[in-house]
Design a protein around this motif. Structure first.
Motif, short mmCIF file in Angstrom:
data_model
loop_
_atom_site.label_atom_id
_atom_site.label_comp_id
_atom_site.label_asym_id
_atom_site.label_seq_id
_atom_site.Cartn_x
_atom_site.Cartn_y
_atom_site.Cartn_z
N VAL A 1 3.20 37.81 1.78
CA VAL A 1 2.48 39.00 2.24
C VAL A 1 3.08 40.22 1.55
O VAL A 1 4.28 40.43 1.57
CB VAL A 1 2.60 39.14 3.78
N GLU A 2 2.23 41.01 0.93
CA GLU A 2 2.67 42.24 0.26
C GLU A 2 2.42 43.42 1.21
O GLU A 2 1.27 43.74 1.52
CB GLU A 2 1.93 42.42 -1.06
N LEU B 1 11.28 42.57 8.93
CA LEU B 1 11.92 43.88 8.99
C LEU B 1 12.61 44.21 7.67
O LEU B 1 12.50 45.33 7.16
CB LEU B 1 12.92 43.95 10.15
N GLY B 2 13.29 43.25 7.07
CA GLY B 2 13.92 43.48 5.76
C GLY B 2 12.91 43.85 4.69
O GLY B 2 13.14 44.76 3.88
N THR B 3 11.77 43.18 4.71
CA THR B 3 10.71 43.47 3.74
C THR B 3 10.14 44.87 3.96
O THR B 3 9.89 45.61 3.00
CB THR B 3 9.58 42.42 3.86
N LEU B 4 9.94 45.26 5.22
CA LEU B 4 9.41 46.59 5.52
C LEU B 4 10.40 47.69 5.14
O LEU B 4 10.00 48.75 4.66
CB LEU B 4 9.02 46.68 6.99
N ILE B 5 11.68 47.45 5.36
CA ILE B 5 12.69 48.44 4.96
C ILE B 5 12.70 48.59 3.45
O ILE B 5 12.74 49.70 2.92
CB ILE B 5 14.09 48.05 5.49
N GLU B 6 12.65 47.47 2.75
CA GLU B 6 12.62 47.52 1.29
C GLU B 6 11.42 48.31 0.79
O GLU B 6 11.51 49.06 -0.18
CB GLU B 6 12.58 46.09 0.73
N GLY C 1 14.76 40.70 1.39
CA GLY C 1 14.51 42.03 0.82
C GLY C 1 15.72 42.52 0.04
O GLY C 1 16.82 42.01 0.19
N ALA C 2 15.50 43.51 -0.77
CA ALA C 2 16.59 44.09 -1.55
C ALA C 2 17.45 44.98 -0.66
O ALA C 2 17.00 45.47 0.38
CB ALA C 2 16.01 44.93 -2.70
#
Length: 102
Positions: free
Chosen positions: A12-13, A38-43, A70-71
């Protein structure tokens, strides 16, 4: 009934999800998911608010963060509200430098 809207191939992008929601007039998103989401959304720099509940329970095991994947990214937050319910502590944080909220 629900609409299924593809937002990425394989994963999911978050930028596509946000754009699809905004096209439908949905400018505010409340997201409840796990550490990877959450990690993806923060990134993606897509978190403006964090509601965190602290429960007075001790549990052993491997320690982790509330995010995974996520980064590496750092976003400053500021405490907006504190509520208690029994021994529970409910915290609301807003993006530092963002608009104040009641």
């Amino acid at each position: 009934m629900a609409d299924v809207v593809p937002c990425g191939a394989g994963t999911v992008e978050t930028t596509l999800v946000r754009a699809a929601l905004e096209r439908r007039g949905l400018s505010q998103v409340l997201c409840e998911g796990g550490p990877h989401l959450l990690g993806t959304l923060i990134e993606a720099d897509a978190v403006d608010e964090l509601c965190l509940t602290v429960s007075p329970v001790l549990e052993g095991g491997a320690a982790g963060r509330i995010t995974a994947g996520g980064a590496q990214a750092t976003r400053r937050m500021r405490l907006s509200h504190v509520l208690t319910a029994g021994d529970m502590l409910m915290l609301r944080y807003l993006r530092a430098g963002g608009p104040s909220s009641a």
